[in-house]
Design an enzyme around this catalytic site. Structure first.
Site, PDB file in Angstrom:
ATOM      1  N   LYS A 118      -5.725  -0.486 -29.943  1.00  0.00           N
ATOM      2  CA  LYS A 118      -4.976   0.700 -29.485  1.00  0.00           C
ATOM      3  C   LYS A 118      -5.459   1.151 -28.104  1.00  0.00           C
ATOM      4  CE  LYS A 118      -6.168   5.003 -31.040  1.00  0.00           C
ATOM      5  NZ  LYS A 118      -6.364   5.918 -29.907  1.00  0.00           N
ATOM      6  N   ASN A 119      -6.781   1.257 -27.944  1.00  0.00           N
ATOM      7  CA  ASN A 119      -7.303   1.835 -26.713  1.00  0.00           C
ATOM      8  C   ASN A 119      -7.241   0.885 -25.518  1.00  0.00           C
ATOM      9  OD1 ASN A 119      -7.741   4.177 -28.055  1.00  0.00           O
ATOM     10  ND2 ASN A 119      -9.989   4.065 -28.052  1.00  0.00           N
ATOM     11  N   CYS A 174      -8.763  19.241 -28.414  1.00  0.00           N
ATOM     12  CA  CYS A 174      -8.327  18.610 -29.653  1.00  0.00           C
ATOM     13  C   CYS A 174      -9.422  18.838 -30.686  1.00  0.00           C
ATOM     14  CB  CYS A 174      -8.021  17.131 -29.447  1.00  0.00           C
ATOM     15  SG  CYS A 174      -9.447  16.109 -29.234  1.00  0.00           S
ATOM     16  N   ARG A 184     -12.448  18.215 -24.221  1.00  0.00           N
ATOM     17  CA  ARG A 184     -11.891  17.034 -23.549  1.00  0.00           C
ATOM     18  C   ARG A 184     -11.084  17.337 -22.286  1.00  0.00           C
ATOM     19  NH1 ARG A 184      -9.930  12.812 -28.088  1.00  0.00           N
ATOM     20  NH2 ARG A 184     -10.375  11.328 -26.443  1.00  0.00           N
ATOM     21  N   ASP A 194     -16.506   6.387 -31.667  1.00  0.00           N
ATOM     22  CA  ASP A 194     -15.370   6.130 -32.564  1.00  0.00           C
ATOM     23  C   ASP A 194     -15.784   5.434 -33.866  1.00  0.00           C
ATOM     24  OD1 ASP A 194     -13.653   7.344 -30.827  1.00  0.00           O
ATOM     25  OD2 ASP A 194     -12.737   5.508 -30.058  1.00  0.00           O
ATOM     26  N   ARG A 231      -1.744   7.069 -36.436  1.00  0.00           N
ATOM     27  CA  ARG A 231      -1.868   6.977 -34.976  1.00  0.00           C
ATOM     28  C   ARG A 231      -2.690   5.755 -34.577  1.00  0.00           C
ATOM     29  NH1 ARG A 231      -5.058  11.325 -32.814  1.00  0.00           N
ATOM     30  NH2 ARG A 231      -4.862   9.916 -31.075  1.00  0.00           N
TER      31      ARG A 231
HETATM   32  C1  UD1 Z   1     -11.656   7.348 -24.880  1.00  0.00           C
HETATM   33  C2  UD1 Z   1     -11.053   6.765 -26.132  1.00  0.00           C
HETATM   34  C3  UD1 Z   1     -11.580   7.487 -27.367  1.00  0.00           C
HETATM   35  C4  UD1 Z   1     -13.105   7.487 -27.373  1.00  0.00           C
HETATM   36  C5  UD1 Z   1     -13.652   8.008 -26.045  1.00  0.00           C
HETATM   37  C6  UD1 Z   1     -15.162   7.875 -25.928  1.00  0.00           C
HETATM   38  C7  UD1 Z   1      -8.897   5.987 -25.352  1.00  0.00           C
HETATM   39  C8  UD1 Z   1      -7.420   6.144 -25.363  1.00  0.00           C
HETATM   40  N1  UD1 Z   1      -9.609   6.890 -26.046  1.00  0.00           N
HETATM   41  O1  UD1 Z   1     -11.234   8.717 -24.804  1.00  0.00           O
HETATM   42  O2  UD1 Z   1     -11.084   6.824 -28.526  1.00  0.00           O
HETATM   43  O3  UD1 Z   1     -13.575   8.330 -28.405  1.00  0.00           O
HETATM   44  O4  UD1 Z   1     -13.075   7.275 -24.950  1.00  0.00           O
HETATM   45  O5  UD1 Z   1     -15.548   6.550 -26.091  1.00  0.00           O
HETATM   46  O6  UD1 Z   1      -9.420   5.055 -24.769  1.00  0.00           O
HETATM   47  N2  UD1 Z   1     -14.861  14.310 -19.929  1.00  0.00           N
HETATM   48  C9  UD1 Z   1     -14.854  15.384 -19.050  1.00  0.00           C
HETATM   49  N3  UD1 Z   1     -13.974  15.360 -17.988  1.00  0.00           N
HETATM   50  C10 UD1 Z   1     -13.115  14.333 -17.763  1.00  0.00           C
HETATM   51  C11 UD1 Z   1     -13.137  13.241 -18.655  1.00  0.00           C
HETATM   52  C12 UD1 Z   1     -14.019  13.263 -19.727  1.00  0.00           C
HETATM   53  O7  UD1 Z   1     -15.599  16.349 -19.220  1.00  0.00           O
HETATM   54  O8  UD1 Z   1     -12.349  14.377 -16.793  1.00  0.00           O
HETATM   55  C13 UD1 Z   1     -15.816  14.289 -21.071  1.00  0.00           C
HETATM   56  C14 UD1 Z   1     -15.114  14.350 -22.429  1.00  0.00           C
HETATM   57  O9  UD1 Z   1     -14.823  15.678 -22.812  1.00  0.00           O
HETATM   58  C15 UD1 Z   1     -16.125  13.665 -23.315  1.00  0.00           C
HETATM   59  C16 UD1 Z   1     -16.728  12.595 -22.403  1.00  0.00           C
HETATM   60  O10 UD1 Z   1     -16.455  13.025 -21.073  1.00  0.00           O
HETATM   61  O11 UD1 Z   1     -17.130  14.574 -23.702  1.00  0.00           O
HETATM   62  C17 UD1 Z   1     -16.195  11.204 -22.600  1.00  0.00           C
HETATM   63  O12 UD1 Z   1     -14.802  11.255 -22.668  1.00  0.00           O
HETATM   64  P1  UD1 Z   1     -13.848  10.065 -22.223  1.00  0.00           P
HETATM   65  O13 UD1 Z   1     -14.609   8.799 -22.095  1.00  0.00           O
HETATM   66  O14 UD1 Z   1     -13.047  10.501 -21.046  1.00  0.00           O
HETATM   67  O15 UD1 Z   1     -12.876   9.954 -23.490  1.00  0.00           O
HETATM   68  P2  UD1 Z   1     -11.381   9.516 -23.439  1.00  0.00           P
HETATM   69  O16 UD1 Z   1     -11.192   8.567 -22.298  1.00  0.00           O
HETATM   70  O17 UD1 Z   1     -10.477  10.693 -23.552  1.00  0.00           O
END
Ligand code: UD1
Length: 416
Positions: free
Chosen positions: A22-23, A116, A121, A304, A396
């Site tokens: 999925k990711n 969420c 996030r 995850d 999902r």
């Molecule tokens: C992706 C994965 C999700 C997984 C996560 C962490 C997808 C579609 N989803 O989510 O399944 O749990 O990586 O491995 O690939 N953050 C900020 N600012 C930003 C971006 C991130 O503060 O602009 C923080 C987030 O709140 C979190 C951390 O950074 O605490 C890591 O998040 P991130 O790696 O961005 O997660 P996703 O990419 O949303």
């Protein structure tokens, strides 16, 4: 609303095929926006999140065709660079259209994802990176409204390791003027799969899989065919389910590549793991041993898989310390596991799990995708019936879950 009724107590046994990731599929579907030629993707899982992304792309003017696990996307007619709240609120990954839209048409209006169940996030790092590449970004009325004549290459540094942030900026940089360097980049295998797809479309990218990715912008990307990598989280989830039930399984269409940290913990717990080129086998011990873990960006233990390993520890011998370092509120499954008889104490981002001999079936509520998986795993080993409510989360991210578990001998029924 659908629920899953699980009758616990049967060891999982047999063989099951793992789906595409999925990711990896979600960002790669968005990569189609970067070209006016067709992108053909195979091994695309049938999941609600994928359906949502295809709907979003179609609304933007992308021609979408689906035939089994093959999806063909043609973004020649892209004319509406808008990701509305109604779609983004159901799937945060919709924010992945932002980078490609800015690169291809210089304009994007994308709803802010909001929080969420597992944490706040934010997407500030995505925005900061695009601004450094010359974009003007307004955040108003709940939308990110970004504009640019042409993105220009830049040196980007993200404050934390962000997976979709790295993917968005890597896609944006593909058509920018000059070179972009992303430092502190996410090293997740899904980032590498996206980079491989982009390279086959003509992008010039090096360093994907390390924490410094270099992208030299090109004038145009062309069409390509790409096979989505296996889902390492689905793989890990079935391995955990087999381990917890004292089972013996063979998972096909996947491999131990990219899940070293998970395999390592399963072996610490006493499981025998066999690695083939395109399959993994697992044989569970008579009683699992507790395994402590700490989540962190790849190649460390994935957040995850944290919930599924909590379910494993709930019935293991001994006490495990689980530390969650990525998301601030990712222990929602703990209170539900306690309803099944688990012994768990939460203190901030640390959970102390002491194994019990038995769980008893009960009604529990799924709160997010991986939390749902942990409740299913616990239900498979609990005495009697477990009813898991709000399983739309599972749809999902897990393809044909009850069918696959059924093929391994579990008694799992979807009820309305
Ligand atoms: C992706 C994965 C999700 C997984 C996560 C962490 C997808 C579609 N989803 O989510 O399944 O749990 O990586 O491995 O690939 N953050 C900020 N600012 C930003 C971006 C991130 O503060 O602009 C923080 C987030 O709140 C979190 C951390 O950074 O605490 C890591 O998040 P991130 O790696 O961005 O997660 P996703 O990419 O949303």
């Amino acid at each position: 609303m659908d629920k899953l009724l699980i009758t616990g107590g049967r060891p999982l046994a047999g063989e099951v095929a793992i789906s595409g990731a999925k990711n990896a599929a979600l960002p790669i579907l968005c990569a189609a926006l970067l070209s006016d030629e067709p992108l053909v993707l195979t091994n695309v899982p049938r999941l609600n999140d994928i359906g949502t992304m295809l709907k979003l792309l179609a609304q933007m003017g992308v021609k979408v065709e689906r035939d089994g696990d093959t999806v063909t996307l043609d973004a020649k007619g892209l004319d509406n660079p808008l990701a509305p709240y109604e779609l983004v609120k159901t799937m945060r990954a919709a924010v992945l259209v932002l980078g490609p839209l800015m690169a291809r048409v210089g304009h994007a209006k994308v709803s802010l994802p909001g929080g969420c169940a597992i944490g706040a996030r934010p997407v500030d790092q995505h925005i900061k990176g695009l601004q450094a590449m010359g974009a003007e970004v307004q955040v108003e009325h709940g939308y990110i409204d970004a504009k640019v004549g042409k993105l220009r290459g830049a040196r980007l540094f993200t404050d934390m390791v962000t997976v979709t942030g790295t993917e968005n900026l890597m896609m944006a940089a593909c058509l920018a003027d000059g070179e972009t360097v992303i430092e502190n980049a996410a090293r997740e295998p899904e980032v590498v799969d996206l980079a491989n797809c982009l390279v086959s479309m003509g992008a010039q990218i090096s360093g994907a899989g390390t924490d410094v990715i270099r992208i030299r912008g090109v004038a145009k990307l062309h069409g390509a065919t790409h096979r989505i990598m296996p889902d390492r989280i689905e793989t890990g989830t079935y391995l955990c389910a087999a381990a917890v039930t004292g089972g013996q399984v063979r998972l096909t269409g996947t491999s131990t590549n990219y899940i070293d940290s998970v395999v390592d913990k399963l072996m610490d717990a006493g499981c025998e793991i066999g690695s083939e080129r395109d399959a993994i086998t697992l044989k569970a011990p008579a009683r699992l041993k507790a395994v402590s873990l700490r989540t962190a960006p790849y190649p460390a233990f994935p957040t995850d898989m944290q919930a599924q390993f909590m379910a494993l520890n709930v019935v293991a011998d001994g006490t495990a310390i689980i530390r969650e370092t990525i998301f601030e509120n990712r222990f929602m499954h703990a209170v539900e596991l306690i309803r099944l008889g688990a012994n768990i104490r939460i203190d901030g981002n640390t959970a102390v799990v002491t194994g019990v001999d038995k769980l008893q079936g009960a009604t529990v509520m799924a709160t997010d995708l991986r939390a749902s998986a942990s409740l299913i795993i616990a239900g498979l080993v609990a005495e009697g019936e477990t009813l898991v409510d709000r399983i739309y989360h599972l749809d999902r991210g897990y393809e044909r879950l009850e069918e696959k578990l059924g093929a391994l001998g579990a008694t799992v029924k979807r009820v309305s």
